[in-house]
Write a protein that holds these residues in place. Structure first.
Motif, PDB file in Angstrom:
ATOM      1  N   SER A  80      39.559  36.353  37.416  1.00 36.01           N
ATOM      2  CA  SER A  80      38.437  35.818  36.641  1.00 36.01           C
ATOM      3  C   SER A  80      38.919  35.014  35.439  1.00 36.01           C
ATOM      4  O   SER A  80      38.203  34.138  34.945  1.00 36.01           O
ATOM      5  N   LYS A 119      28.469  36.921  37.324  1.00 34.94           N
ATOM      6  CA  LYS A 119      29.053  35.581  37.225  1.00 34.94           C
ATOM      7  C   LYS A 119      28.518  34.817  36.015  1.00 34.94           C
ATOM      8  O   LYS A 119      29.225  33.991  35.437  1.00 34.94           O
ATOM      9  N   LYS A 127      39.495  40.997  38.481  1.00 37.85           N
ATOM     10  CA  LYS A 127      39.372  40.787  37.037  1.00 37.85           C
ATOM     11  C   LYS A 127      40.432  39.823  36.533  1.00 37.85           C
ATOM     12  O   LYS A 127      40.168  38.988  35.665  1.00 37.85           O
ATOM     13  N   GLY A 169      30.419  43.319  35.326  1.00 39.24           N
ATOM     14  CA  GLY A 169      30.410  42.204  36.257  1.00 39.24           C
ATOM     15  C   GLY A 169      29.338  41.188  35.903  1.00 39.24           C
ATOM     16  O   GLY A 169      28.711  41.237  34.844  1.00 39.24           O
TER      17      GLY A 169
END
Length: 660
Positions: A269, A219, A266, A217
């Motif tokens: 993303s 950002k 995911k 993970g």
């Protein structure tokens, strides 16, 4: 060095990366030292040298595109110049540091190749353990096809004097065999230009960041992934598309491990990465809006695809162990046969098409259904490529149900290999003129990683057989014995396995090293054989130097001179390469007509007026059209202003130019 130690990069990787960094500077040094008497080195093996060198210094000429001056265009808005984000800053840097443009290009290329190999090692290490990482890196960086080795073996039985003599038929035949088995099979070819290496570095950094995001993970990693992908698009859009597809495959395999519902975050993303990366397409959107016609010209020229037959030959050594790994992983002989039959059918179809289109058959009356085959070639290629990809999709589903971290990661590389094999051989027109042949560059890494796994399986199988022969039992018996008498037997068994795996990799590298050697030889020999455009006569070079001192204008010359004329003289050139020159073939025919002995004076003046020519360069290549010095003068609208007995420069008369 502290940074390299912190990244846990072994010394042998640094050594290989350093050798790659020196590869092209060494070859260009050899070209320079091998300059024939009476000639001057102006570039390298390819015409790209002159084009890119001018691009670096185009800021000194108001960014004018010298080969399309009739439009006119700017270098930062021409798709055929790759991207200004690499060469324009590089040119500024060379200018400020007072470093020759050619030297700056070589230095930065060397640094980029060094970094590229380190990034590749870090990328591989994110998927497999240290031992497999080392094997896969060695296979990626030092393995190739068998063309160089075949060349060497055939040369042993031939005439040694003709071994390095390009004028002999034997040498030319051997070079053809080498090219057939190699061409794009070497990593130095993949990293030959900065516009290849820079986007590859950015693309693999993007994959590293995205892989770490999927694992842990963060950002920040996701944003970095998008930024690196955007840079990849900006540097080379075809590579940007390739890495976007690889990123999607990585996310898809990660989602398949647990399930779609649990990994929706995911999948979403990907939209973040793709959205950020869109910024990298803005320079190309601007370029397209400025010059849509040049995009079409460039697409028509570069659009091409590879042949699966050729790919199988180039990848032959690593492909053997890839097929073995595939078979041992799925444990299904019927499925392996199905795959081999599908690929074999495609190869047979390609060979048949090549034979069908050969001139030998022009006088043979073939059945009508055979003559209709070419019209179905695209459909057949896509259909068979689809079957090829479908088989690997089935295999991924099987791998997903198996335990083991490494096998699950291998499914990602199997998908990668299947997709880019299909893209490499797919008809380019199906992808709106994109150069799908560039997909070939993305085959070597997944192939190296999968084949390293196959080599481990071969080594394990060989060790098992040796143990059975010596002790009457394989690994299971050794492990059982170890539980009673210690681990020494297990250590010896695994040491033997590592030794056999190392031996196989060493053999592959030994066979491949001949390809690296002969590629270097041909890199030097081909320019020495053809001379132009790498070398020009001293008379031609002195004439070009004189032309630089004259006022700005448009010059008519051969394409070979035209590649480097703008860089050396700061003048515009009527002819360059096909993808850089608008209406190239019309201009080329007019160029040949101008220097033909049968052309009238009026026709020459019309050509000068048609292209608003200010200067005419007449040197070695131009004189070859007229088979000697063509007498030009006032009747042709020209006046002789330079003559060194080997090259001449004419200025178009004021009366002729006044009619433009």
């Amino acid at each position: 060095m502290k940074l390299l130690r912190s990244l846990a990069i072994p010394k042998f990787v640094i050594v290989i990366a350093f050798l790659y960094a020196l590869y092209y500077p060494f070859l260009y040094l050899v070209l320079y030292l091998s300059t024939p008497a009476g000639y001057t080195l102006v570039g390298g093996r390819s015409m790209d040298d002159g084009i890119l060198l001018y691009f670096m210094r185009s800021f000194q000429n108001d960014f004018a595109d010298p080969w399309s001056y009739l439009l006119p265009m700017k270098t930062y808005a021409s798709p055929s110049f790759t991207t200004p984000l690499i060469y324009l800053p590089l040119g500024y840097l060379a200018y400020l540091m007072r470093i020759p443009y050619f030297v700056m290009d070589l230095l930065v290329q060397a640094l980029a190749n060094f970094v590229f190999l380190l990034v590749i090692y870090l990328f591989i290490g994110g998927f497999v353990d240290r031992r497999h990482t080392n094997l896969a890196f060695l296979l990626f960086s030092l393995s190739s096809g068998s063309g160089g080795f075949i060349y060497f073996l055939l040369a042993l039985g031939g005439n040694y004097e003709s071994f390095f003599d390009p004028s002999t038929i034997y040498h030319q035949a051997m070079e053809g065999i080498y090219d057939f088995f190699e061409t794009q099979g070497l990593i130095p070819i993949t990293t030959m230009r900065l516009y290849y290496t820079f986007p590859l570095i950015c693309g693999f950094l993007e994959l590293i960041c995205f892989k770490r995001f999927l694992d842990s993970g963060g950002k920040g990693r996701l944003i970095l992934s998008g930024l690196f992908l955007g840079l990849t698009f900006a540097f080379y859009p075809i590579h940007g598309i390739a890495f976007a597809l690889i990123t999607f495959l990585m996310a898809a395999v990660s989602i398949a491990k647990i399930g779609f519902r649990q990994n929706w975050a995911k999948l979403s993303s990907l939209s973040v990465v793709y959205t950020i990366s869109l910024a990298g397409t803005l320079p190309w959107l601007f370029s397209y809006l400025q010059n849509p016609i040049m995009f079409r010209i460039y697409a028509d020229v570069v659009a091409s695809r590879a042949r699966l037959t050729y790919l199988v030959l180039v990848m032959s050594m690593n492909l053997i162990f890839t097929v073995y790994d595939f078979y041992k992983t799925i444990g299904n002989r019927q499925m392996l046969i199905y795959l081999l039959v599908a690929v074999g059918s495609l190869i047979s179809f390609e060979v048949f098409m090549l034979v069908l289109q050969n001139d030998f058959f022009l006088n043979v009356r073939l059945p009508q259904f055979l003559l209709a085959f070419p019209s179905y070639s695209k459909l057949s290629m896509v259909s068979l490529a689809g079957v090829f990809s479908l088989l690997f999709l089935i295999e991924v589903n099987r791998l997903r149900k198996r335990a083991g971290f490494f096998s699950e990661n291998l499914s990602f590389f199997y998908l990668w290999l299947a997709l880019f094999t299909a893209l490499s051989i797919a008809p380019a027109k199906l992808f709106f003129g994109l150069n799908t042949y560039r997909s070939v560059h993305f085959l070597w890494l997944p192939l190296a990683i999968i084949s390293s796994s196959g080599i481990q399986k071969v080594a394990f199988s060989m060790t098992n057989r040796i143990l059975k022969w010596k002790q009457g039992g394989g690994f299971p018996q050794v492990l059982k014995t170890a539980s009673d008498k210690g681990l020494s037997a297990v250590k010896r068994a695994f040491s033997l396995e590592r030794y056999l795996a190392t031996l196989i990799v060493t053999l592959i590298i030994f066979i491949s090293i001949f390809s690296f050697i002969f590629y270097a030889i041909f890199f030097v020999q081909i320019p020495l054989r053809s001379l132009y455009p790498a070398y020009v006569t001293n008379e031609d070079y002195n004439a070009l130097t004189y032309l630089k001192s004259l006022p700005q204008g448009h010059a008519l010359s051969s394409p070979e001179i035209g590649y480097f004329l703008p860089f050396i003289t700061d003048k515009f050139s009527l002819l360059g390469s096909v993808e850089h020159t608008l209406d190239y073939y019309e201009k080329f025919n007019d160029y040949k007509k101008f220097f033909s002995v049968t052309t009238t004076h009026d026709e020459r003046r019309k050509i000068l007026k048609k292209y608003r020519i200010d200067y005419v360069f007449q040197g070695y290549k131009e004189s070859s059209i007229s088979h000697g010095w063509l007498k030009l003068g006032a009747a042709d609208g020209l006046e002789l202003i330079f003559n060194n007995k080997g090259a001449r420069i004419y200025r178009v008369s004021i009366d002729t130019r006044s009619s433009y």
